[in-house]
Design an enzyme around this catalytic site. Sequence first.
Site, PDB file in Angstrom:
ATOM      1  N   ASP A 218      14.347  63.412  40.991  1.00  0.00           N
ATOM      2  CA  ASP A 218      15.547  64.230  41.174  1.00  0.00           C
ATOM      3  C   ASP A 218      15.230  65.707  41.360  1.00  0.00           C
ATOM      4  O   ASP A 218      16.124  66.542  41.392  1.00  0.00           O
ATOM      5  CB  ASP A 218      16.513  64.049  39.996  1.00  0.00           C
ATOM      6  CG  ASP A 218      15.925  64.523  38.665  1.00  0.00           C
ATOM      7  OD1 ASP A 218      14.729  64.876  38.633  1.00  0.00           O
ATOM      8  OD2 ASP A 218      16.662  64.532  37.657  1.00  0.00           O
ATOM      9  N   GLU A 274      -2.343  61.837  26.472  1.00  0.00           N
ATOM     10  CA  GLU A 274      -3.679  62.414  26.403  1.00  0.00           C
ATOM     11  C   GLU A 274      -3.603  63.817  25.806  1.00  0.00           C
ATOM     12  O   GLU A 274      -2.661  64.565  26.071  1.00  0.00           O
ATOM     13  CB  GLU A 274      -4.307  62.486  27.800  1.00  0.00           C
ATOM     14  CG  GLU A 274      -4.371  61.135  28.511  1.00  0.00           C
ATOM     15  CD  GLU A 274      -5.221  60.126  27.777  1.00  0.00           C
ATOM     16  OE1 GLU A 274      -6.335  60.494  27.347  1.00  0.00           O
ATOM     17  OE2 GLU A 274      -4.788  58.968  27.629  1.00  0.00           O
TER      18      GLU A 274
END
Length: 298
Positions: A218, A274
């Site tokens: 979007d 991570e």
Amino acid sequence: MENQTDQALVIINPKAGNGNLVNSLKDILPELSMKYNDLKILHTKKEGDAKEFCRQYGEHASTVIVFGGDGTVFECTNGLAPLHKRPTLAIIPGGTCNDFSRTLGIPQNIKQAVQTIVQGYTTHVDVAQANEHYFLNFLGMGLVEEVSKNIDPNEKSLFGKLGYYLSTLRTLKEADTFNVSVTVDGQQYNEELVMLLIGNGEYIGGMSSFIPNVSYNDGTLDILMVKNTDLQTLKEFFSSRIFNQEFSENIIHVQGTSIDIQTLQPHSIDTDGEHVLETPCKIQLLPGHFQMIANPVE
């Protein structure tokens, strides 16, 4: 199969999930070979291999197929995002949570995921750059980052995504607040937060992220700032999403494309699971930067 396409690069992490991906590989290669006239199979052996494979071979492939978990997807994202010519990216979910594959509607069954790749429906996907790294799914500080750190490897191995639930319960008891300045498209927020979550995907740890109307294409990122850890605030946070209610004043939800995060001292950041970043951090959305295989049914 009609109309074979060019080279596909299959990057497999043999250690992902329960370590059974290599055995599954032989079952899916025939179907992939019917679509791609040239299949290059690369096995990762250590951290960073998937990223380097994408850097080295990405511009020469029509498609890169990631056969692994969220960590392997993260590495491939970071290997491919800087390339001038980027191949189509596809995911065969082989990890514990497989968050962004869920966002794309990819079946979590390996053979069904391959069938989705063969069908070849693609969609444009926004990518976010955070300092020198890139992420597809989310960036988080505070509670969401501590949950990821506190996951017990044995629980993750035994219980899969249930391990994230157990970690969440443990972390809620010890969650601390932190002071942060967040500037979103020029609007500055100086807050004491228990969690900062910047989302592009719909799932975190195999669960709905509870970010309202979040979308990967979007042209905007969703930013959630949760101010404190009291149980009432957390109850409001989850119930508001379940029952489609407005957030309370303790939860700020805004959207933007350019975000600057500052703290007095360096603060660690979780990026798609991570831990490679810390503050200060500048984030810039790259609209439609990737083309990815998705399930058109979703």
